[in-house]
Design a protein around this motif. Structure first.
Motif, PDB file in Angstrom:
ATOM      1  N   VAL A  88      -4.020   5.655  -9.740  1.00 53.55           N
ATOM      2  CA  VAL A  88      -3.951   5.333  -8.365  1.00 53.55           C
ATOM      3  C   VAL A  88      -2.564   5.491  -7.649  1.00 53.55           C
ATOM      4  CG1 VAL A  88      -3.990   3.413  -6.580  1.00 53.55           C
ATOM      5  CG2 VAL A  88      -5.803   4.077  -8.298  1.00 53.55           C
ATOM      6  N   PRO A  89      -1.508   4.809  -8.349  1.00 53.63           N
ATOM      7  CA  PRO A  89      -0.136   5.022  -7.815  1.00 53.63           C
ATOM      8  C   PRO A  89       0.212   6.621  -7.676  1.00 53.63           C
ATOM      9  CG  PRO A  89      -0.099   3.227  -9.572  1.00 53.63           C
ATOM     10  CD  PRO A  89      -1.481   4.003  -9.512  1.00 53.63           C
ATOM     11  N   THR A  90      -0.151   7.409  -8.912  1.00 53.15           N
ATOM     12  CA  THR A  90       0.449   8.660  -8.897  1.00 53.15           C
ATOM     13  C   THR A  90      -0.528   9.721  -7.839  1.00 53.15           C
ATOM     14  OG1 THR A  90       1.586   8.283 -11.189  1.00 53.15           O
ATOM     15  CG2 THR A  90       1.218  10.632 -10.411  1.00 53.15           C
ATOM     16  N   VAL A  91      -1.654   9.888  -8.073  1.00 54.66           N
ATOM     17  CA  VAL A  91      -2.437  10.736  -7.502  1.00 54.66           C
ATOM     18  C   VAL A  91      -2.990  10.370  -6.222  1.00 54.66           C
ATOM     19  CG1 VAL A  91      -4.837  12.202  -7.748  1.00 54.66           C
ATOM     20  CG2 VAL A  91      -3.199  11.774  -9.806  1.00 54.66           C
ATOM     21  N   VAL A  92      -3.667   9.228  -6.017  1.00 49.16           N
ATOM     22  CA  VAL A  92      -4.088   8.508  -4.941  1.00 49.16           C
ATOM     23  C   VAL A  92      -2.973   8.257  -3.837  1.00 49.16           C
ATOM     24  CG1 VAL A  92      -5.702   6.973  -3.884  1.00 49.16           C
ATOM     25  CG2 VAL A  92      -6.174   7.816  -5.971  1.00 49.16           C
ATOM     26  N   CYS A  93      -2.006   7.424  -4.331  1.00 51.90           N
ATOM     27  CA  CYS A  93      -0.998   6.849  -3.214  1.00 51.90           C
ATOM     28  C   CYS A  93       0.138   8.185  -3.132  1.00 51.90           C
ATOM     29  CB  CYS A  93      -0.316   5.702  -3.632  1.00 51.90           C
ATOM     30  SG  CYS A  93      -1.393   4.294  -3.676  1.00 51.90           S
ATOM     31  N   ILE A 233       0.903   5.055   6.287  1.00 54.48           N
ATOM     32  CA  ILE A 233       0.833   4.132   5.008  1.00 54.48           C
ATOM     33  C   ILE A 233      -0.577   3.388   5.088  1.00 54.48           C
ATOM     34  CG2 ILE A 233       1.573   1.801   4.116  1.00 54.48           C
ATOM     35  CD1 ILE A 233       4.563   2.496   5.431  1.00 54.48           C
ATOM     36  N   GLU A 234      -1.199   2.989   6.248  1.00 57.21           N
ATOM     37  CA  GLU A 234      -2.417   2.345   6.257  1.00 57.21           C
ATOM     38  C   GLU A 234      -3.368   3.100   5.751  1.00 57.21           C
ATOM     39  OE1 GLU A 234      -1.848  -0.701  10.019  1.00 57.21           O
ATOM     40  OE2 GLU A 234      -2.487   1.233  10.769  1.00 57.21           O
ATOM     41  N   ARG A 235      -3.384   4.619   6.276  1.00 52.63           N
ATOM     42  CA  ARG A 235      -4.498   5.589   5.755  1.00 52.63           C
ATOM     43  C   ARG A 235      -4.324   5.623   4.305  1.00 52.63           C
ATOM     44  NH1 ARG A 235      -5.257  11.777   7.656  1.00 52.63           N
ATOM     45  NH2 ARG A 235      -6.965  12.246   6.284  1.00 52.63           N
ATOM     46  N   VAL A 236      -3.165   5.666   3.654  1.00 55.11           N
ATOM     47  CA  VAL A 236      -2.970   6.039   2.104  1.00 55.11           C
ATOM     48  C   VAL A 236      -3.472   4.601   1.467  1.00 55.11           C
ATOM     49  CG1 VAL A 236      -1.507   6.159  -0.128  1.00 55.11           C
ATOM     50  CG2 VAL A 236      -1.226   7.674   2.248  1.00 55.11           C
ATOM     51  N   ALA A 240      -6.468   4.226  -1.167  1.00 54.19           N
ATOM     52  CA  ALA A 240      -6.371   3.560  -2.743  1.00 54.19           C
ATOM     53  C   ALA A 240      -7.521   2.202  -2.777  1.00 54.19           C
ATOM     54  CB  ALA A 240      -4.954   2.952  -2.614  1.00 54.19           C
ATOM     55  N   ILE A 241      -7.522   1.618  -1.912  1.00 55.18           N
ATOM     56  CA  ILE A 241      -8.638   0.577  -1.767  1.00 55.18           C
ATOM     57  C   ILE A 241      -9.840   1.270  -2.120  1.00 55.18           C
ATOM     58  CG2 ILE A 241      -9.570  -1.191  -0.316  1.00 55.18           C
ATOM     59  CD1 ILE A 241      -7.273  -1.700   1.327  1.00 55.18           C
ATOM     60  N   ALA A 242     -10.172   2.296  -1.700  1.00 55.20           N
ATOM     61  CA  ALA A 242     -11.589   2.842  -1.750  1.00 55.20           C
ATOM     62  C   ALA A 242     -11.842   3.107  -3.313  1.00 55.20           C
ATOM     63  CB  ALA A 242     -11.838   3.770  -1.003  1.00 55.20           C
ATOM     64  N   ALA A 243     -10.692   3.790  -3.824  1.00 55.73           N
ATOM     65  CA  ALA A 243     -10.786   4.320  -5.324  1.00 55.73           C
ATOM     66  C   ALA A 243     -10.516   2.920  -6.081  1.00 55.73           C
ATOM     67  CB  ALA A 243      -9.184   4.901  -5.535  1.00 55.73           C
ATOM     68  N   GLN A 244     -10.005   1.875  -5.750  1.00 51.86           N
ATOM     69  CA  GLN A 244     -10.142   0.822  -6.674  1.00 51.86           C
ATOM     70  C   GLN A 244     -11.485  -0.020  -6.654  1.00 51.86           C
ATOM     71  OE1 GLN A 244      -6.288  -1.591  -6.015  1.00 51.86           O
ATOM     72  NE2 GLN A 244      -5.395  -0.601  -7.806  1.00 51.86           N
ATOM     73  N   ASP A 359      -9.075  -8.493  -6.589  1.00 45.43           N
ATOM     74  CA  ASP A 359      -8.969  -9.067  -5.129  1.00 45.43           C
ATOM     75  C   ASP A 359      -7.458  -9.139  -4.602  1.00 45.43           C
ATOM     76  OD1 ASP A 359      -9.661 -10.612  -3.092  1.00 45.43           O
ATOM     77  OD2 ASP A 359      -8.890 -12.487  -4.021  1.00 45.43           O
ATOM     78  N   SER A 360      -6.357  -9.089  -5.341  1.00 44.38           N
ATOM     79  CA  SER A 360      -4.903  -9.374  -4.860  1.00 44.38           C
ATOM     80  C   SER A 360      -4.318  -8.094  -4.590  1.00 44.38           C
ATOM     81  CB  SER A 360      -4.338 -10.209  -5.898  1.00 44.38           C
ATOM     82  OG  SER A 360      -3.992  -9.409  -6.986  1.00 44.38           O
ATOM     83  N   GLU A 361      -4.864  -6.942  -4.795  1.00 48.16           N
ATOM     84  CA  GLU A 361      -3.959  -5.562  -4.667  1.00 48.16           C
ATOM     85  C   GLU A 361      -4.648  -5.178  -3.329  1.00 48.16           C
ATOM     86  OE1 GLU A 361      -3.654  -3.176  -8.199  1.00 48.16           O
ATOM     87  OE2 GLU A 361      -5.438  -4.234  -8.982  1.00 48.16           O
ATOM     88  N   PHE A 362      -3.593  -4.792  -2.325  1.00 48.71           N
ATOM     89  CA  PHE A 362      -3.775  -4.088  -0.957  1.00 48.71           C
ATOM     90  C   PHE A 362      -4.374  -5.152  -0.282  1.00 48.71           C
ATOM     91  CE2 PHE A 362      -3.691  -0.439  -4.209  1.00 48.71           C
ATOM     92  CZ  PHE A 362      -2.061   0.274  -3.689  1.00 48.71           C
ATOM     93  N   GLY A 363      -4.276  -6.155  -0.250  1.00 47.44           N
ATOM     94  CA  GLY A 363      -4.880  -7.212   0.521  1.00 47.44           C
ATOM     95  C   GLY A 363      -6.080  -7.879   0.059  1.00 47.44           C
TER      96      GLY A 363
END
Length: 377
Positions: A88-93, A233-236, A240-244, A359-363
């Motif tokens: 997620v940090p590398t490919v998605v973000c 930033i909001e789009r990316v 990331a949320i969808a991937a997680q 739950d705590s990641e990206f809001g």
């Protein structure tokens, strides 16, 4: 609406599922996260060889022409094995920032390295006083000649101990919570002035507190337009949320299967506890929560390319529903396993930890509930 996957996506799922089963069993993962490195460069290299790291990039950018659906397929399989490698940090973000706003030179410099596994990124966006607000940024980037000079502190940067580069959000203008004045930079983690404090997270990954002390980066490190990066930033982060969410679905599926299997083996009063009707109802509820989460994840992923409001509504709804389900499934799994579930030797405890931290990641639930209500009103 067609929810069938392509033949290529099915092949990726089958190959990745086999790799996770064979190389990422509970004991192998336990040893891996306890090691000094905390991850496997060999597995990261295999993911590159299999084309997993390049699936979601266009062919023009050096990838294999996929997108968010491919990332969803990949992340669900990662969730089943609780894979800790920083996809997620590398490919998605990082990949998302480069795909949506990177210059041709930036794409050429970085995407090839991501696809080959040579470059690992971490997304440094959260701050100690940020409270999930992506615009609440105190880290500054001030223009100095042809460079920018970064100063500030980024908190809980997942994957930073393994990263070669950072994607950093910083304020180039405005006040602390202003929507305007926010920019994004690619920063070499070995740059002078970067200080990190690395640590293990509760769910087995690694993170860092990252401090920038007069870190000088060239002007061409800026991604997108200076001062207007918040929508990007909001789009990316929505991607990331969808991937997680997909990762959480994979973890919930395995947690339910483990719980069902345990209930069939564990006996009380001379019979398997799976024969007790009250536990049957609870395990059915777990499965229902998982299925609802899959549906919400599909919807959010399919709407990532919609207009901004539709995308945000779908992603926030998915995050709320999947996080609630993750709490429920994780807690029920531990309850049915009894005291055994909290021991490190039982894999279910590791799934519980990952599902809880999700739950705590990206809001968290409250943050996305408020965002969804504000968008719907």
């Amino acid at each position: 609406m067609d929810f069938n996957f392509t033949e290529e996506q099915d092949m990726v799922r089958d190959g990745l599922s086999r790799m996770v089963r064979e190389q990422y069993g509970p004991e192998e993962r336990r040893q891996l996260i306890a090691s000094d490195a905390g991850w496997s460069k060999a597995i990261w290299g295999q993911l590159a060889e299999l084309g997993i790291l390049g699936m979601s990039f266009s062919e023009e950018d050096g990838g294999f022409g996929g997108g968010a659906i491919d990332s969803m397929v990949i992340m669900e399989e990662f969730g089943k094995g609780l894979v800790v490698e920083p996809f997620v940090p590398t490919v998605v973000c990082a990949g998302g920032f480069l795909k949506h706003a990177g210059t041709a030179a930036q794409k050429e410099e970085h995407i090839g390295g991501i696809v080959s596994g040579e470059r690992v990124f971490a997304f440094a966006y959260a701050e100690p006083r940020g409270r999930y607000d992506l615009a609440n940024i105190e880290t500054t980037a001030k223009k100095d000649g042809g460079d920018y000079v970064l100063n500030g502190h980024k908190a809980v940067v997942i994957g930073a101990p393994w990263a070669s580069h950072l994607v950093v959000t910083a304020r180039t203008g405005g006040e602390r919570t202003d929507a305007q004045g926010i920019s994004v930079f690619v920063v070499d983690k070995s740059a002078d002035g970067i200080v990190t404090r690395d640590y293990a997270t509760v769910d087995g990954r690694r993170a860092s507190e990252v401090y920038f002390e007069n870190v000088r980066v060239p002007a061409d490190a800026l991604i997108g337009e200076e001062g207007n990066a918040l929508p990007l930033i909001e789009r990316v982060t929505d991607e990331a949320i969808a991937a997680q969410c997909a990762e959480a679905c994979g973890a919930m599926k395995v947690a339910h299967a483990m719980t069902l299997d345990y209930a069939k083996q564990r006996k009380q009063f001379g019979v398997p506890i799976a024969s007790f009707q009250v536990l049957q109802h609870r395990m059915v509820d777990m499965y229902t929560e998982y299925e609802c989460s899959v549906s919400m994840t599909y919807l959010a992923t399919l709407r990532l390319d919609a207009d901004e409001r539709t995308r945000k509504e779908a992603v926030s709804a998915a995050k709320v529903r999947v996080a609630q389900a993750a709490h429920h499934v994780g807690q029920e799994a531990i309850q049915i396993h009894g005291g055994n579930g909290m021991t490190d030797e039982y894999a279910i405890g590791h799934y519980f930890k990952r599902l809880t931290i999700f739950d705590s990641e990206f809001g968290n639930i409250d943050h996305h509930m408020k965002r969804h209500i504000a968008l719907a009103s």
